[in-house]
Scaffold this active site. Structure first.
Site, PDB file in Angstrom:
ATOM      1  N   HIS A 228       0.807  -1.211   0.000  1.00  0.00           N
ATOM      2  CA  HIS A 228       0.000   0.000   0.000  1.00  0.00           C
ATOM      3  C   HIS A 228       0.847   1.270   0.000  1.00  0.00           C
ATOM      4  CE1 HIS A 228      -3.716   1.984  -0.457  1.00  0.00           C
ATOM      5  NE2 HIS A 228      -3.184   2.929   0.279  1.00  0.00           N
ATOM      6  N   TYR A 232       1.399   4.914  -2.759  1.00  0.00           N
ATOM      7  CA  TYR A 232       1.609   6.338  -2.464  1.00  0.00           C
ATOM      8  C   TYR A 232       3.006   6.791  -2.864  1.00  0.00           C
ATOM      9  CZ  TYR A 232      -3.012   6.668  -0.839  1.00  0.00           C
ATOM     10  OH  TYR A 232      -4.368   6.669  -0.838  1.00  0.00           O
ATOM     11  N   HIS A 382     -10.171   0.101 -10.969  1.00  0.00           N
ATOM     12  CA  HIS A 382      -9.828   1.094  -9.931  1.00  0.00           C
ATOM     13  C   HIS A 382      -8.374   1.539 -10.076  1.00  0.00           C
ATOM     14  CE1 HIS A 382      -8.690   2.811  -6.080  1.00  0.00           C
ATOM     15  NE2 HIS A 382      -7.888   1.792  -5.850  1.00  0.00           N
ATOM     16  N   PHE A 383      -7.475   0.566 -10.172  1.00  0.00           N
ATOM     17  CA  PHE A 383      -6.088   1.026 -10.086  1.00  0.00           C
ATOM     18  C   PHE A 383      -5.565   1.619 -11.391  1.00  0.00           C
ATOM     19  CE2 PHE A 383      -4.867  -3.640 -10.429  1.00  0.00           C
ATOM     20  CZ  PHE A 383      -4.085  -3.569 -11.561  1.00  0.00           C
ATOM     21  N   HIS A 384      -6.192   1.270 -12.533  1.00  0.00           N
ATOM     22  CA  HIS A 384      -5.771   1.991 -13.742  1.00  0.00           C
ATOM     23  C   HIS A 384      -6.222   3.452 -13.668  1.00  0.00           C
ATOM     24  CE1 HIS A 384      -4.633  -1.901 -15.418  1.00  0.00           C
ATOM     25  NE2 HIS A 384      -3.919  -1.208 -16.280  1.00  0.00           N
ATOM     26  N   ARG A 445     -10.235 -10.942 -12.463  1.00  0.00           N
ATOM     27  CA  ARG A 445      -9.012 -10.317 -12.933  1.00  0.00           C
ATOM     28  C   ARG A 445      -7.973 -11.418 -13.176  1.00  0.00           C
ATOM     29  NH1 ARG A 445      -5.931  -7.580  -7.662  1.00  0.00           N
ATOM     30  NH2 ARG A 445      -4.389  -7.086  -9.250  1.00  0.00           N
ATOM     31  N   ARG A 446      -6.840 -11.069 -13.784  1.00  0.00           N
ATOM     32  CA  ARG A 446      -5.703 -11.984 -13.953  1.00  0.00           C
ATOM     33  C   ARG A 446      -6.112 -13.339 -14.533  1.00  0.00           C
ATOM     34  NH1 ARG A 446      -2.142 -10.747  -8.433  1.00  0.00           N
ATOM     35  NH2 ARG A 446      -1.045  -9.006  -9.370  1.00  0.00           N
TER      36      ARG A 446
HETATM   37 FE1  HAS Z   1      -6.333   1.697  -4.214  1.00  0.00          FE
HETATM   38  C1  HAS Z   1      -6.388  -1.755  -4.533  1.00  0.00           C
HETATM   39  C2  HAS Z   1      -8.502   1.501  -1.578  1.00  0.00           C
HETATM   40  C3  HAS Z   1      -6.029   5.101  -3.674  1.00  0.00           C
HETATM   41  C4  HAS Z   1      -3.676   1.790  -6.393  1.00  0.00           C
HETATM   42  N1  HAS Z   1      -5.258   0.294  -5.285  1.00  0.00           N
HETATM   43  C5  HAS Z   1      -5.471  -1.067  -5.298  1.00  0.00           C
HETATM   44  C6  HAS Z   1      -4.551  -1.680  -6.200  1.00  0.00           C
HETATM   45  C7  HAS Z   1      -3.742  -0.679  -6.687  1.00  0.00           C
HETATM   46  C8  HAS Z   1      -4.215   0.557  -6.116  1.00  0.00           C
HETATM   47  C9  HAS Z   1      -2.578  -0.838  -7.643  1.00  0.00           C
HETATM   48  O1  HAS Z   1      -9.534  -0.659   0.331  1.00  0.00           O
HETATM   49  C10 HAS Z   1      -4.539  -3.156  -6.577  1.00  0.00           C
HETATM   50  C11 HAS Z   1      -3.452  -3.951  -5.932  1.00  0.00           C
HETATM   51  C12 HAS Z   1      -3.515  -5.378  -6.425  1.00  0.00           C
HETATM   52  O2  HAS Z   1      -2.859  -5.678  -7.440  1.00  0.00           O
HETATM   53  O3  HAS Z   1      -4.242  -6.176  -5.826  1.00  0.00           O
HETATM   54  N2  HAS Z   1      -7.151   3.042  -2.904  1.00  0.00           N
HETATM   55  C13 HAS Z   1      -8.053   2.762  -1.935  1.00  0.00           C
HETATM   56  C14 HAS Z   1      -8.477   3.996  -1.293  1.00  0.00           C
HETATM   57  C15 HAS Z   1      -7.794   5.005  -1.894  1.00  0.00           C
HETATM   58  C16 HAS Z   1      -6.946   4.395  -2.894  1.00  0.00           C
HETATM   59  C17 HAS Z   1      -9.461   4.135  -0.174  1.00  0.00           C
HETATM   60  N3  HAS Z   1      -5.102   3.158  -4.909  1.00  0.00           N
HETATM   61  C18 HAS Z   1      -5.129   4.484  -4.538  1.00  0.00           C
HETATM   62  C19 HAS Z   1      -4.074   5.192  -5.211  1.00  0.00           C
HETATM   63  C20 HAS Z   1      -3.417   4.263  -5.991  1.00  0.00           C
HETATM   64  C21 HAS Z   1      -4.075   2.993  -5.776  1.00  0.00           C
HETATM   65  C22 HAS Z   1      -3.788   6.680  -5.030  1.00  0.00           C
HETATM   66  C23 HAS Z   1      -2.239   4.414  -6.895  1.00  0.00           C
HETATM   67  C24 HAS Z   1      -1.582   5.501  -7.093  1.00  0.00           C
HETATM   68  N4  HAS Z   1      -7.285   0.171  -3.274  1.00  0.00           N
HETATM   69  C25 HAS Z   1      -8.084   0.311  -2.176  1.00  0.00           C
HETATM   70  C26 HAS Z   1      -8.465  -1.038  -1.694  1.00  0.00           C
HETATM   71  C27 HAS Z   1      -7.864  -1.967  -2.526  1.00  0.00           C
HETATM   72  C28 HAS Z   1      -7.125  -1.174  -3.498  1.00  0.00           C
HETATM   73  C29 HAS Z   1      -9.310  -1.384  -0.535  1.00  0.00           C
HETATM   74  C30 HAS Z   1      -7.898  -3.505  -2.423  1.00  0.00           C
HETATM   75  C31 HAS Z   1      -9.181  -4.068  -2.871  1.00  0.00           C
HETATM   76  C32 HAS Z   1      -9.125  -5.580  -3.037  1.00  0.00           C
HETATM   77  O4  HAS Z   1     -10.174  -6.197  -2.890  1.00  0.00           O
HETATM   78  O5  HAS Z   1      -8.083  -6.165  -3.375  1.00  0.00           O
HETATM   79  C33 HAS Z   1      -7.919   6.476  -1.508  1.00  0.00           C
HETATM   80  O6  HAS Z   1      -6.734   6.938  -0.952  1.00  0.00           O
HETATM   81  C34 HAS Z   1      -8.449   7.329  -2.594  1.00  0.00           C
HETATM   82  C35 HAS Z   1      -8.714   8.756  -2.150  1.00  0.00           C
HETATM   83  C36 HAS Z   1      -8.997   9.635  -3.313  1.00  0.00           C
HETATM   84  C37 HAS Z   1     -10.016  10.461  -3.408  1.00  0.00           C
HETATM   85  C38 HAS Z   1     -10.204  11.265  -4.673  1.00  0.00           C
HETATM   86  C39 HAS Z   1      -9.932  12.755  -4.525  1.00  0.00           C
HETATM   87  C40 HAS Z   1     -10.141  13.418  -5.840  1.00  0.00           C
HETATM   88  C41 HAS Z   1      -9.200  14.128  -6.523  1.00  0.00           C
HETATM   89  C42 HAS Z   1      -9.516  14.625  -7.893  1.00  0.00           C
HETATM   90  C43 HAS Z   1     -10.131  15.995  -7.900  1.00  0.00           C
HETATM   91  C44 HAS Z   1     -10.428  16.396  -9.291  1.00  0.00           C
HETATM   92  C45 HAS Z   1     -10.533  17.660  -9.723  1.00  0.00           C
HETATM   93  C46 HAS Z   1     -10.723  17.934 -11.144  1.00  0.00           C
HETATM   94  C47 HAS Z   1     -10.422  18.804  -8.816  1.00  0.00           C
HETATM   95  C48 HAS Z   1     -11.005  10.603  -2.336  1.00  0.00           C
HETATM   96  C49 HAS Z   1      -7.864  14.442  -5.962  1.00  0.00           C
HETATM   97  C50 HAS Z   1     -12.178  18.122 -11.486  1.00  0.00           C
HETATM   98  C51 HAS Z   1     -12.645  16.930 -12.207  1.00  0.00           C
HETATM   99  C52 HAS Z   1     -13.836  16.327 -12.049  1.00  0.00           C
HETATM  100  C53 HAS Z   1     -14.135  15.035 -12.758  1.00  0.00           C
HETATM  101  C54 HAS Z   1     -14.895  16.850 -11.166  1.00  0.00           C
END
Ligand code: HAS
Length: 567
Positions: A228, A232, A382-384, A445-446
């Site tokens: 994890h 980050y 999700h992760f892409h 997946r996979r």
């Molecule tokens: Fe994740 C699995 C939960 C963030 C990458 N994640 C993965 C895997 C990867 C990955 C690679 O809880 C798969 C690993 C594998 O091979 O098995 N992830 C989260 C949560 C967040 C999160 C809660 N993940 C990331 C980030 C990654 C990443 C960042 C890569 C850089 N993830 C999980 C969980 C799994 C998981 C489980 C495992 C599930 C399972 O069953 O295996 C959070 O930190 C996300 C918080 C982000 C936000 C979004 C804020 C919005 C922003 C954009 C604003 C846009 C603007 C523009 C202003 C709350 C910053 C305007 C545009 C508009 C469209 C309005």
């Protein structure tokens, strides 16, 4: 304390450092040609366009391993180190020790080649997570260790410059970009310790045949302890670009210096004690510890929300400088397709998928909903959105920026360049839509689905998954085409004629609010917090595993359900 905003926009760098940064950018970019092509192969295998275990001698799982390792581990680590050199050298304006940085580079390149040979030979088909009981040739593990040690050495080489800058600038805050890069690499050190323990004490002895079996649950827990914070480690250099560069290229200033510092330091504390959210469905870990880490997972989303607010406020400030007005009317004044502010397009397009990926991350983090999506196609969707979205776009944009400024060459095809991130993001959104929908109906997946679920000749054929599959395939092909356009621009720029003397030229934002908050001006309290939370989050789960005496596992390979002899 006040912020140090440089008065220069361009500095000469030592020729040795310039070479090092350029090699660290160009070498993984060449490998990325293979990493991206194997991505296209994935969608073709899964959609049933290819209905075979292998294509052109490349097995499905071998291609998936190369795709994950090159794109998610090698490319990201090289870029983080190269970008770190550039940011530290630029904002501290101090030379870096070249011998140390050459050593770092040699280890990373040597390690990558050592890991690549068994992967290409089909002797390390273990996917990017290299979970046992899939077992790789020892050279694969030794190679990964060398890449990691090389990246550590790169970081250690920045510390003398950091200390000397602080001695010369008492009472001045560490430049925000440098704070972000240091937080990234301190997190990297924390993250790589458990995976080093996994590789050195469990996987290498097993792959050398010194021990016959491996403790799979322990290895997986150590992996996700690393896995994890790894995500980050990918995101934080991109966040440096969001906070330091995006407001400037949008035509404005960063809304809050405090928000940026807070986001980096909060990530340093909360990125690691959350690995169990990847293991919600695994036995051997009680639901109490899964719950504890779920709470921390919700807290690790906080800095992303802070980023969403701060970057939007910064963009609003920029748009209003450019004549924007009204509650929402200012959105129309941002330079979405301005070829001279092309980096804005790379960063903004990434925010769109960050938004979708963030929401789906929160869904994954919710225990009962994760039971529906775990190990389905939803996960790569999700992760892409995250890794191939803000991270990849910031990294390829950053690579293009560094190559162009350090070589003194103009970016070629500027009009096309500004569209690349938009085409890529359009591709990701379509690709992920297919995978999200398929995942919710149970598509795994996979899995080489062309042999089974998408093959009408197979008894496992799933006609109801076909629509989602076609959508996912179209998206994947669009992403591939966008990547091809990027490669043409990147290598076209690299091999074009030099226009000016090469130098390091980075855009950086001035500040709207330069808050003086001592709590975000030192790493120390945050590091203490990180260590305490890690102890809280992981002591119990490791004790539980130790009490359960799982039997060790012999090695397996993806193409057979039978255990393999351990030689
Ligand atoms: Fe994740 C699995 C939960 C963030 C990458 N994640 C993965 C895997 C990867 C990955 C690679 O809880 C798969 C690993 C594998 O091979 O098995 N992830 C989260 C949560 C967040 C999160 C809660 N993940 C990331 C980030 C990654 C990443 C960042 C890569 C850089 N993830 C999980 C969980 C799994 C998981 C489980 C495992 C599930 C399972 O069953 O295996 C959070 O930190 C996300 C918080 C982000 C936000 C979004 C804020 C919005 C922003 C954009 C604003 C846009 C603007 C523009 C202003 C709350 C910053 C305007 C545009 C508009 C469209 C309005």
């Amino acid at each position: 304390m006040r912020s140090a905003v440089p008065t220069y926009t361009r500095i000469e760098v030592e020729p040795g450092l310039r070479q090092i940064i350029l090699i660290e950018i160009v070498f993984p970019m060449v490998l990325l040609l293979l990493g991206i092509s194997t991505g296209l192969l994935q969608v073709l295998f899964r959609s049933g366009v290819i209905r075979a275990p292998s294509f052109l001698g490349m097995n499905y799982y071998q291609g998936l391993t190369l795709h994950g390792v090159i794109n998610a581990i090698v490319f990201t680590t090289f870029f983080a180190v190269a970008f770190g050199h550039a940011v530290v050298r630029f904002f501290l304006n101090k030379p870096l020790p070249l011998g140390v940085q050459w050593l770092s580079l040699i280890l990373m390149v040597g390690g990558t080649l050592a890991a690549a040979i068994p992967m290409l030979a089909g002797k390390a088909t273990v996917l990017y997570t290299f979970y046992p009981p899939l077992r790789a040739h020892p050279a694969f593990y030794f190679g990964l260790v060398a890449v990691v040690i090389g990246s550590w050495i790169g970081f250690f080489g920045w510390i003398p410059a950091y200390r000397s800058w602080h001695r010369e600038n008492p009472g001045v805050k560490t430049p925000l970009g440098v704070l972000g890069i240091f937080a990234t690499f301190i997190l990297w050190i924390i993250a790589t310790i458990p995976v080093a323990i996994e590789i050195v004490f469990l996987l290498i002895p097993w792959s050398l045949g010194w021990v016959k079996t491996v403790n799979v649950p322990l290895a997986r827990m150590l992996f996700w302890f690393f896995g994890h914070p790894l995500v980050y480690f990918w995101l934080m250099p991109a966040l440096v670009m969001y906070y330091v560069m995006l407001p400037k290229v949008a035509g404005g200033k960063l809304y809050s210096d405090f928000a940026g510092r807070f986001a980096f330091l909060w990530l340093l504390v909360f990125s690691a004690p959350v690995g169990l959210h990847h293991q919600f469905m695994e036995p051997g870990i009680s639901s109490s510890w899964k719950f504890v880490q779920t709470v921390f997972t919700m807290l690790v989303a906080v800095p992303s929300l802070v980023t969403a607010f701060t970057i939007t406020a910064s963009m609003e400030h920029a748009a209003r400088q450019r004549g924007g007005h009204g509650l929402f009317g200012w959105w129309t004044k941002l330079p979405y397709v301005d070829r001279d502010r092309w980096l804005f397009a790379y960063l903004f397009a990434g925010l769109i998928s960050f938004f979708v990926g963030g929401i789906t991350g929160i869904i994954n983090a919710s225990y009962s909903m994760d039971a529906v999506v775990h190990n389905t196609a939803w996960l790569p969707a999700h992760f892409h959105q995250m890794v191939a979205g803000p991270v990849f776009l910031a990294f390829i944009g950053g690579s293009l920026l560094l190559v162009s400024t350090l070589t003194g060459k103009e970016i070629v095809m500027k009009g096309l360049n500004v569209w690349v991130p938009w085409i890529w993001t359009f591709g990701i959104l379509i690709f992920s839509l297919g995978l999200f929908v398929g995942g919710l109906s149970g598509e795994p997946r996979r899995t080489n689905m062309g042999l089974t679920y998408t093959n009408p000749a197979s008894p496992l054929y799933q006609p109801t998954w076909q629509f989602a599959r076609i959508v996912g395939t179209i998206g994947g092909v669009i992403m591939f085409l966008a990547a091809v356009l990027f490669f043409i621009i990147f290598f076209g720029t690299l091999f074009s004629k030099k226009r000016t003397a090469g130098a390091l030229e980075l855009p950086y934002s001035e500040l709207v609010h330069d808050e003086d908050v001592p709590a975000v001006q030192s790493f120390r309290p945050w590091l203490v917090g990180a260590v305490i939370l890690l102890a809280v989050a992981y002591t119990g789960p490791f004790i539980e595993l130790a009490q359960q005496h799982f039997p060790g596992s012999p090695p397996y390979i993806p193409s057979s359900p039978l255990a393999q002899p351990n030689k």
